[in-house]
Design an enzyme around this catalytic site. Structure first.
Site, mmCIF file in Angstrom:
data_model
loop_
_atom_site.group_PDB
_atom_site.id
_atom_site.type_symbol
_atom_site.label_atom_id
_atom_site.label_comp_id
_atom_site.label_asym_id
_atom_site.label_seq_id
_atom_site.Cartn_x
_atom_site.Cartn_y
_atom_site.Cartn_z
ATOM 1 N N GLU A 106 0.831 -1.215 0.000
ATOM 2 C CA GLU A 106 0.000 0.000 0.000
ATOM 3 C C GLU A 106 0.858 1.254 0.000
ATOM 4 O O GLU A 106 1.927 1.263 0.607
ATOM 5 C CB GLU A 106 -0.857 0.021 1.273
ATOM 6 C CG GLU A 106 -2.123 -0.806 1.188
ATOM 7 C CD GLU A 106 -3.223 -0.067 0.447
ATOM 8 O OE1 GLU A 106 -3.130 1.163 0.261
ATOM 9 O OE2 GLU A 106 -4.185 -0.733 0.051
ATOM 10 N N ASP A 107 0.359 2.314 -0.613
ATOM 11 C CA ASP A 107 1.044 3.600 -0.559
ATOM 12 C C ASP A 107 0.790 4.274 0.787
ATOM 13 O O ASP A 107 1.712 4.687 1.488
ATOM 14 C CB ASP A 107 0.613 4.518 -1.716
ATOM 15 C CG ASP A 107 -0.902 4.654 -1.854
ATOM 16 O OD1 ASP A 107 -1.666 3.936 -1.148
ATOM 17 O OD2 ASP A 107 -1.347 5.480 -2.673
ATOM 18 N N ASP A 110 -5.044 5.740 5.318
ATOM 19 C CA ASP A 110 -5.578 6.995 5.856
ATOM 20 C C ASP A 110 -6.776 6.640 6.752
ATOM 21 O O ASP A 110 -6.595 6.256 7.905
ATOM 22 C CB ASP A 110 -5.936 7.864 4.648
ATOM 23 C CG ASP A 110 -6.383 9.271 5.011
ATOM 24 O OD1 ASP A 110 -5.996 9.754 6.082
ATOM 25 O OD2 ASP A 110 -7.107 9.882 4.216
ATOM 26 N N PHE A 159 -1.669 16.293 3.971
ATOM 27 C CA PHE A 159 -1.910 15.733 2.646
ATOM 28 C C PHE A 159 -0.570 15.705 1.925
ATOM 29 O O PHE A 159 0.058 16.735 1.721
ATOM 30 C CB PHE A 159 -2.938 16.538 1.855
ATOM 31 C CG PHE A 159 -3.333 15.819 0.589
ATOM 32 C CD1 PHE A 159 -4.303 14.822 0.625
ATOM 33 C CD2 PHE A 159 -2.697 16.098 -0.617
ATOM 34 C CE1 PHE A 159 -4.636 14.111 -0.527
ATOM 35 C CE2 PHE A 159 -3.027 15.389 -1.775
ATOM 36 C CZ PHE A 159 -3.999 14.413 -1.720
ATOM 37 N N ARG A 172 3.283 12.323 -8.861
ATOM 38 C CA ARG A 172 3.624 10.917 -8.601
ATOM 39 C C ARG A 172 5.098 10.649 -8.883
ATOM 40 O O ARG A 172 5.688 9.733 -8.316
ATOM 41 C CB ARG A 172 2.787 9.984 -9.499
ATOM 42 C CG ARG A 172 1.294 10.007 -9.218
ATOM 43 C CD ARG A 172 0.629 8.849 -9.965
ATOM 44 N NE ARG A 172 -0.816 9.003 -10.095
ATOM 45 C CZ ARG A 172 -1.699 8.631 -9.187
ATOM 46 N NH1 ARG A 172 -1.293 8.090 -8.060
ATOM 47 N NH2 ARG A 172 -2.991 8.796 -9.399
#
Ligand code: 5GP
Length: 182
Positions: A106-107, A110, A159, A172
């Protein structure tokens, strides 16, 4: 939003939170842990596109035992009345995961809703085992009871962009993690 110049690109960034060297060092450390843990086992790394594609590429290179990679793409519909959310698979794995020990790559975790929904989908397919490694974790924002098995960096409620993570499909390709200016 369409960005075309380097100035517009760097304008969106507040500050670097995690440098390229810090990311690469942690990935080497976790590559060794995974290589030891899964030695002798059929290992499949699974990523949900697109955010984790950069982490997946570097992580798989740091693993010294044989492994396969698989990708999924999902559409999420989460609203305040349904905290478990609804995730629809729009691109699925080609492997039958009942033959594999699956490690989800997973990146960022959250609220945890995406991860919970995808792990629920994968569990039904009876993998030999199912664990989760995440590059970033924002535990302050969690609304479901889920904890990744391996977390490289825990961050506050910022964020962030870079290293696979986007804002409006940009950023990205940054090799580090930065706080987005907004
Ligand atoms: P969750 O379901 O855990 O709330 O959300 C997970 C997804 O939301 C991530 O895979 C990522 O696409 C997006 N996301 C959550 N926090 C961030 C963030 O700080 N930056 C970016 N770019 N995406 C985020």
């Amino acid at each position: 939003m369409i960005l075309t110049s380097k100035a517009e690109f760097t304008d969106g960034i507040n500050r670097v939170l995690i440098t390229e060297d810090e990311i690469q060092e942690k990935i080497r450390e976790y590559g060794d842990i995974i290589s030891r843990e899964y030695e002798g086992k059929p290992l499949l790394l699974v990523s949900v596109l697109k955010g984790a594609f950069v982490f997946m590429a570097d992580l798989c290179k740091s693993i010294s035992i044989p492994c396969e990679v698989g990708f999924m793409a999902c559409k999420s519909y989460f609203d305040s009345t349904d905290s478990s959310g609804n995730v629809q698979i729009v691109y699925d794995l080609s492997q039958d995961i009942s033959n594999y020990h699956v490690l989800m790559v997973e990146d960022i975790v959250d609220t945890g809703q995406t991860l919970e929904a995808v792990t629920d989908i994968l569990k039904v397919r009876n993998p030999l085992s199912l664990k989760v490694i995440t590059l970033l974790d924002k535990p302050e924002r969690r609304v479901v009871d889920i904890k990744p098995d391996y977390t490289l960096f825990t961050i506050p409620n910022f964020f962030v962009v870079g290293y696979g993570l986007d804002y409006g499909e940009y950023y990205r390709n940054l090799p580090f993690i930065a706080e987005y200016k907004g």
